[in-house]
Design a protein around this motif. Sequence first.
Motif, PDB file in Angstrom:
ATOM      1  N   SER A 198      -5.062   9.175  -2.476  1.00 12.97           N
ATOM      2  CA  SER A 198      -4.778   7.658  -3.059  1.00 12.97           C
ATOM      3  C   SER A 198      -4.909   6.920  -1.901  1.00 12.97           C
ATOM      4  O   SER A 198      -4.072   7.414  -1.089  1.00 12.97           O
ATOM      5  N   TYR A 199      -4.867   6.108  -2.778  1.00 17.58           N
ATOM      6  CA  TYR A 199      -4.602   5.065  -1.256  1.00 17.58           C
ATOM      7  C   TYR A 199      -4.622   3.582  -2.861  1.00 17.58           C
ATOM      8  O   TYR A 199      -4.897   3.692  -4.174  1.00 17.58           O
ATOM      9  N   VAL A 200      -3.645   2.201  -2.378  1.00 13.44           N
ATOM     10  CA  VAL A 200      -3.649   1.420  -1.983  1.00 13.44           C
ATOM     11  C   VAL A 200      -4.187   0.190  -1.403  1.00 13.44           C
ATOM     12  O   VAL A 200      -4.871  -0.488  -1.028  1.00 13.44           O
ATOM     13  N   THR A 201      -3.053   0.321  -0.128  1.00 13.87           N
ATOM     14  CA  THR A 201      -3.397  -0.359   0.820  1.00 13.87           C
ATOM     15  C   THR A 201      -5.284  -0.593   1.317  1.00 13.87           C
ATOM     16  O   THR A 201      -5.939  -1.961   1.288  1.00 13.87           O
ATOM     17  N   GLY A 202      -5.821   0.900   1.593  1.00 16.81           N
ATOM     18  CA  GLY A 202      -7.023   0.919   1.531  1.00 16.81           C
ATOM     19  C   GLY A 202      -7.819   0.244   0.252  1.00 16.81           C
ATOM     20  O   GLY A 202      -8.788  -0.426   1.087  1.00 16.81           O
ATOM     21  N   PHE A 203      -7.133  -0.021  -0.734  1.00 17.26           N
ATOM     22  CA  PHE A 203      -8.004  -0.886  -1.884  1.00 17.26           C
ATOM     23  C   PHE A 203      -8.259  -2.231  -1.210  1.00 17.26           C
ATOM     24  O   PHE A 203      -9.365  -2.929  -1.925  1.00 17.26           O
ATOM     25  N   VAL A 204      -6.995  -3.114  -0.955  1.00 16.99           N
ATOM     26  CA  VAL A 204      -7.118  -4.198  -0.732  1.00 16.99           C
ATOM     27  C   VAL A 204      -8.020  -4.825   0.926  1.00 16.99           C
ATOM     28  O   VAL A 204      -8.090  -5.402   0.584  1.00 16.99           O
ATOM     29  N   THR A 205      -7.596  -3.832   1.754  1.00 14.91           N
ATOM     30  CA  THR A 205      -8.208  -3.606   2.925  1.00 14.91           C
ATOM     31  C   THR A 205      -9.297  -3.755   2.952  1.00 14.91           C
ATOM     32  O   THR A 205     -10.516  -4.404   4.053  1.00 14.91           O
ATOM     33  N   LYS A 206      -9.951  -2.642   2.981  1.00 18.26           N
ATOM     34  CA  LYS A 206     -11.267  -1.971   2.596  1.00 18.26           C
ATOM     35  C   LYS A 206     -12.145  -2.148   2.189  1.00 18.26           C
ATOM     36  O   LYS A 206     -13.031  -1.830   2.490  1.00 18.26           O
ATOM     37  N   GLY A 207     -11.630  -2.720   0.300  1.00 19.79           N
ATOM     38  CA  GLY A 207     -12.297  -3.083  -0.454  1.00 19.79           C
ATOM     39  C   GLY A 207     -12.936  -1.813  -1.852  1.00 19.79           C
ATOM     40  O   GLY A 207     -12.632  -0.589  -1.623  1.00 19.79           O
TER      41      GLY A 207
END
Length: 341
Positions: free
Chosen positions: A299-308
């Motif tokens: 799971s992730y959050v930061t990747g959702f913001v930085t990688k889209g």
Amino acid sequence: MSLKRNAYEKLYSGFLSKFPEDYAINLGRSFLRFPIEFLGRYETDDGRLLTKIGNCELPNLVILSACYHEPHIIKKAMRLGFGGVTLKVTKYPKKGNREPTIVRRGEGFVNCVGFENLGMEGYKKFLKSHRRKKPIILNITGDNKNEYLDVVSGLENYADMFELNISCPNTENGMNFSKYPEKVKDLFRESRNLTEKPIIIKLSPDKEFEENNYKRIIPYAVDSGIDVVNFGNTRSFKDERLSIGSGGLSGPNLYENVLMNVERIYDKFGRYLKIIATGGIDSPEKAYEAIVRGATCVSYVTGFVTKGPFLAKGINKHLSEKLDEQGMESIGDLVGFWHTP
Ligand SMILES: Cc1cc2nc3c(=O)[nH]c(=O)nc-3n(C[C@H](O)[C@H](O)[C@H](O)COP(=O)(O)O)c2cc1C
């Protein structure tokens, strides 16, 4: 890398990342109000990626980690290729900390958002009316044991899984259960008695809690019949730019430690529990590595913001290719694959 993912990364590094964090994040949140689900196909139809956690079935193993509290974002995320999405909730509504609550640090963030959310009553209508496209995990934080238990019993019929957040570095009581692990015994046992739905324990990656995690918290979870852990939360981090002077670090800096711990938890407790790997997963290759070392989900959050928004799709595609390469029938065969003698 797909063209769409590449285009988003350019947009982020060339444009969004130049704005002050709060502004960029709000821009990102507004972006999620647009019908981006029509930009392309996000979902995988590879049945081999289906993943079971207790009595919950996820169409794939990629989860949007806890961060968002807005129903419209949760609804949107359900259409962006994730196998499950996480909504954070506390017993009572909360405003969160005062701004600034999020700043950039390297390729990640340090945040002290607190728990801005509508409170359990405030989500009932949304959770009830909403047609479930994907399983919902309710990430619960409380100031004391009863607040967690009240949310579990109050929303038992509304969630697919529960996640007990005992590792929040940015509220006064957020770390109490990690610091004083004897307290978690009752929390775990009583939560387990309240629901048959899967319960996940979210662990702290802070070095100072490592021993507590391995010697107390994980064994207590297993003894209580809880069989999923999430490693893990953000790492405690001082940053004077934040309103409260410290917060939790997220993003790629966490990744190596996450891998080490996934491997160690799998070795020691893999027979008894499933592991969700969280922290710095922002590429298909990183997701794959966490899985072969023992993670059942990533799971992730930061990747959702930085990688889209196309990252989940990219991960699922990569995993399908790996299954083809190995001639495997199911994603479960890849979990812990590097441990197989
Ligand atoms: C802005 C923000 C808010 C978060 N809120 C929560 C939360 O309410 N509960 C929780 O358990 N984790 C929370 N997290 C932690 C994430 O779920 C995740 O564990 C952590 O960010 C590491 O993953 P990442 O590197 O992919 O972001 C939050 C993280 C961020 C960046």
